[in-house]
Write an enzyme that holds these catalytic residues in place. Structure first.
Site, PDB file in Angstrom:
ATOM      1  CB  CYS A  99      -2.919  15.986  53.332  1.00  0.00           C
ATOM      2  SG  CYS A  99      -1.812  17.456  52.401  1.00  0.00           S
ATOM      3  NE  ARG A 118      -7.451  12.676  52.181  1.00  0.00           N
ATOM      4  CZ  ARG A 118      -8.522  13.075  52.247  1.00  0.00           C
ATOM      5  NH1 ARG A 118      -9.715  12.235  51.745  1.00  0.00           N
ATOM      6  NH2 ARG A 118      -8.814  14.438  52.751  1.00  0.00           N
ATOM      7  CD1 TRP A 149      -1.980  16.842  45.350  1.00  0.00           C
ATOM      8  CD2 TRP A 149      -2.765  18.653  46.440  1.00  0.00           C
ATOM      9  NE1 TRP A 149      -2.369  17.666  44.400  1.00  0.00           N
ATOM     10  CE2 TRP A 149      -2.896  18.809  44.779  1.00  0.00           C
ATOM     11  CE3 TRP A 149      -3.090  19.812  47.214  1.00  0.00           C
ATOM     12  CZ2 TRP A 149      -3.399  19.812  44.344  1.00  0.00           C
ATOM     13  CZ3 TRP A 149      -3.690  20.932  46.421  1.00  0.00           C
ATOM     14  CH2 TRP A 149      -3.969  20.910  45.021  1.00  0.00           C
ATOM     15  CG  ASN A 177      -6.313  16.841  54.545  1.00  0.00           C
ATOM     16  OD1 ASN A 177      -6.248  17.700  53.738  1.00  0.00           O
ATOM     17  ND2 ASN A 177      -7.639  16.358  54.741  1.00  0.00           N
ATOM     18  N   GLY A 178      -5.157  20.357  55.169  1.00  0.00           N
ATOM     19  CA  GLY A 178      -5.862  21.564  54.986  1.00  0.00           C
ATOM     20  C   GLY A 178      -5.226  22.666  54.804  1.00  0.00           C
ATOM     21  CD  GLU A 202     -16.575  12.089  33.593  1.00  0.00           C
ATOM     22  OE1 GLU A 202     -16.342  13.032  33.693  1.00  0.00           O
ATOM     23  OE2 GLU A 202     -16.129  11.150  34.215  1.00  0.00           O
ATOM     24  CE  LYS A 258     -12.482  10.325  34.762  1.00  0.00           C
ATOM     25  NZ  LYS A 258     -13.833  10.905  35.339  1.00  0.00           N
ATOM     26  CD  GLU A 299      -9.892  13.227  36.155  1.00  0.00           C
ATOM     27  OE1 GLU A 299     -10.531  12.407  35.485  1.00  0.00           O
ATOM     28  OE2 GLU A 299      -9.898  13.542  37.492  1.00  0.00           O
ATOM     29  CG  HIS A 355     -21.026  28.172  16.379  1.00  0.00           C
ATOM     30  ND1 HIS A 355     -21.471  29.230  15.715  1.00  0.00           N
ATOM     31  CD2 HIS A 355     -21.960  27.348  16.724  1.00  0.00           C
ATOM     32  CE1 HIS A 355     -22.925  29.013  15.514  1.00  0.00           C
ATOM     33  NE2 HIS A 355     -23.029  27.733  15.986  1.00  0.00           N
ATOM     34  CE  LYS A 361     -11.951   9.119  44.058  1.00  0.00           C
ATOM     35  NZ  LYS A 361     -12.353   9.002  42.624  1.00  0.00           N
TER      36      LYS A 361
END
Ligand code: AGP
Length: 609
Positions: A2, A27, A74, A98-99, A482, A486, A489, A505, A604
């Site tokens: 948030c 956020r 969020w 926020n939290g 990475e 990317k 996401e 394997h 983010k």
């Protein structure tokens, strides 16, 4: 996660707040709202969905007033909906948060027994009820907020309006970020700097368990225990333009193209090719301290974890110190053995990731020296560390991290070189050569970025794939991880990153004619072995897209699709090979039409566990 924003001054504030929230939308973006002090009372407008919905609601029903708070959410407790959106208004008290309140069930039960009626499923509404309960017996709104927070456990950055004190806003924080912005006859507060950079670059970061009373002239800051806090403002050098899209379709694309500059700025003033050395204040360790280190432990999450994996190779090969990398969430979940001779490095773009922060606290409790690599000045992780090495990538707005990744790599390379020189494992000549090449990296990056269209063309052809495999060996293995991260996401395509040596394997079973296999294979000591992986993939019908050094041997004969990078020393290849993978993910997502800068379910800065 948030984002929260506050304004108090002489201007009509709803659009200032809305505009600031747009810069915090990374956020969280499932609902949003604003509360403004009108002439007689507080008015609130909330809307489910992205900020465009709130914008429309405000256009239909303007809120007038010069004191207000806003929130972009969020969801953690309660689904995304208008009733769960903040601000929560209870008896003339409006709160944004926020939290996460850890003891919310217990507090809610208590309040309900006292007769409180809840209209949302959020933990935040509890705060509004607690403050409303405390206010009648308190000497001020600030005292009521402080008294309410006494019983609260968990993380919070909050802003509170009360119709009883219309000329002030109370903010407080614990474990979630909050920065005050000092204007001329006006004050701001926000979860992050880009939100207020249009208005001021003079900021004060609140520390854990601090509370502030803000009016148009300034702020009085105290600890929650009532001690005065005197803190000088910091001047932020980021320009507001850095927080704009600058003609690019998305922030992510702009940030991909900013990487040469981000790396240049991160290296600036920190290296001397002449002496073959890097600045001594970098990690705050003198020669003796650097020699005393017995082990380096790198802690991080997500993309920063991948940067740390590359850092481990460099630290072990250049400084010959044993190095380990751990996911911060796992490190804190067990009882790690910490030695006072450990150097613990926390890598975090935001400097606020809760798992990294908490893992570093565990390390610090074990008396290890803690160093932060972060992009955000004075954020929580650098603040709790013994030393901080800042990347100078500028604000990163796209949820998918790109320029901060390569800036982190540059910073980690400097640490490895610094330790190598102090521990005499790196000769001045070798160091000079490496530094010379390092300074050429931005130019090489610019060459790769010119291939944007070529990568876009490849992306167009593969955008319909259901799965992707990414392979790399040695220094290219973290880059394969990475690349896969990317892609998943932002395009929502399933992707796996694997070490080339692991292919036989298990993952080889996945390969058929529908499986694009992206192989990161610069011309290095692993080249022949990864070439073997390519042949194995081709033999099973896989469609190989190879990231190769120009003029690599044997490649033409394979007839595979390639994206070429300029020749560079193998140590530095990760800084270059990741660029085509970022572009590939970006263009696949763009062709699919996903929300590149704000992908679903992500935020983010991850300030919840
Ligand atoms: C990267 O693209 C991510 N969105 C995410 O994995 C991120 O790297 C992670 O949350 C860590 O963030 P930090 O660097 O701010 O600590």
């Amino acid at each position: 996660m948030c984002g929260i924003v506050c304004y108090i001054g002489e201007a009509q504030c709803s659009h200032i707040i809305l505009d600031a929230l747009k810069r915090l939308e990374y956020r969280g973006y499932d609902s949003a709202g604003i509360a403004v002090h009108g002439t007689e009372s507080i008015s609130v407008i909330r809307a489910e969905g992205k900020l465009a919905k709130l914008d429309a609601a405000l256009a239909a029903n303007p809120l007038l007033g010069t004191v207000g708070i806003g929130h972009t959410r969020w969801a953690t407790h309660g689904k995304p909906s208008e009733t769960n959106a903040h601000p929560h208004l209870v008896d003339g008290i409006a709160v944004v948060h926020n939290g996460i309140l850890e003891n919310h069930l217990e507090l809610k039960r208590q309040l309900e027994q006292e007769g409180a009626q809840f209209s949302s499923e959020t933990d935040t509404e509890i705060l509004a009820h607690l403050i409303a309960r405390e206010l009648p017996g308190a000497s001020s709104l600030m005292a009521a907020v402080r008294a309410s927070l006494k019983d609260v456990q968990g993380s919070y950055a909050i802003a509170v309006l009360s119709s009883a004190e219309p000329d002030r806003i109370i903010v407080a924080k614990n474990a979630s970020p909050l920065v005050l912005g000092l204007g001329d006859g006006e004050m701001f507060a926000a979860s992050d700097i880009p939100a207020i950079l249009q208005h001021t670059n003079r900021v004060i970061f609140l520390d854990e368990r601090e509370i502030a009373c803000i009016d148009a002239q300034g702020a009085v800051i105290e600890t929650l225990d009532g001690d005065e806090v005197a803190r000088e403002p910091r001047t932020i050098t980021w320009s507001p333009v850095q927080a704009e899209k600058g003609g690019f379709k998305h922030f992510m694309l702009k940030e991909i193209h900013e990487q040469p500059r981000a790396v240049e700025d991160t290296l600036r003033g920190r290296v001397s090719v002449e002496t073959g050395d890097v600045a001594s204040e970098l990690i705050g360790l003198d020669d003796i301290g650097a020699r005393r280190i017995r082990r380096v432990v790198l802690l991080a999450c997500g993309t920063s974890y991948h940067a740390a994996l590359v850092g481990r190779y460099w630290i072990e090969s250049l400084a010959q110190v044993p190095a380990e990398v751990e996911l911060a969430s796992e490190y804190r979940a067990r009882r790690p053995l910490v030695d006072p001779n450990d150097l613990i490095v926390g890598v975090s773009q935001s400097g606020e990731t809760i798992d990294t922060l908490e893992a570093l606290k565990v390390a610090k409790a074990g008396a290890a020296r803690v160093l932060a690599i972060s992009n955000v000045l004075d954020s929580a992780i650098p603040r709790m560390s013994d030393g901080a090495l800042y990347t100078h990538a500028g604000p990163e707005i796209g949820v998918a991290s790109t320029k901060c990744f390569t800036a982190q790599l540059a910073a980690l390379f400097l640490i490895a070189m610094y330790l190598g020189r102090r521990r005499d494992t790196l000769s001045p000549d070798k160091a000079r050569d490496l530094l010379e090449s390092l300074l050429e990296v931005p130019a090489m990056m610019r060459e790769v970025l010119k291939k944007d269209e070529v990568v876009a063309d490849t992306a167009r052809r593969y955008a319909g794939a259901r799965d992707f495999l990414f392979l790399g060996r040695s220094l290219s293995f973290p880059i394969a991880l990475e690349g896969a991260l990317k892609l998943k996401e932002i395009s929502y395509i399933h992707a796996e990153g694997y070490a080339g040596g692991e292919m036989k394997h298990g993952p080889i079973a996945l390969i058929d004619e529908n499986m694009p296999v992206v192989v990161v294979m610069p011309n290095d000591t692993s080249f022949d072995r990864i070439l073997g992986n390519v042949q194995e993939a081709l033999a099973r019908g896989g469609k190989v897209i190879a990231i190769v050094t120009e003029n690599s041997p044997h490649i033409d004969a394979l007839g595979i699709e390639t994206i070429e990078i300029p020749a560079c020393p193998e140590e530095l290849a990760p800084l270059i090979t990741v660029l085509p993978l970022q572009l590939l993910a970006y263009h696949v997502a763009d062709f699919k039409g996903t929300d590149v800068d704000q992908p679903r379910n992500l935020a983010k800065t991850v300030t919840v566990e």
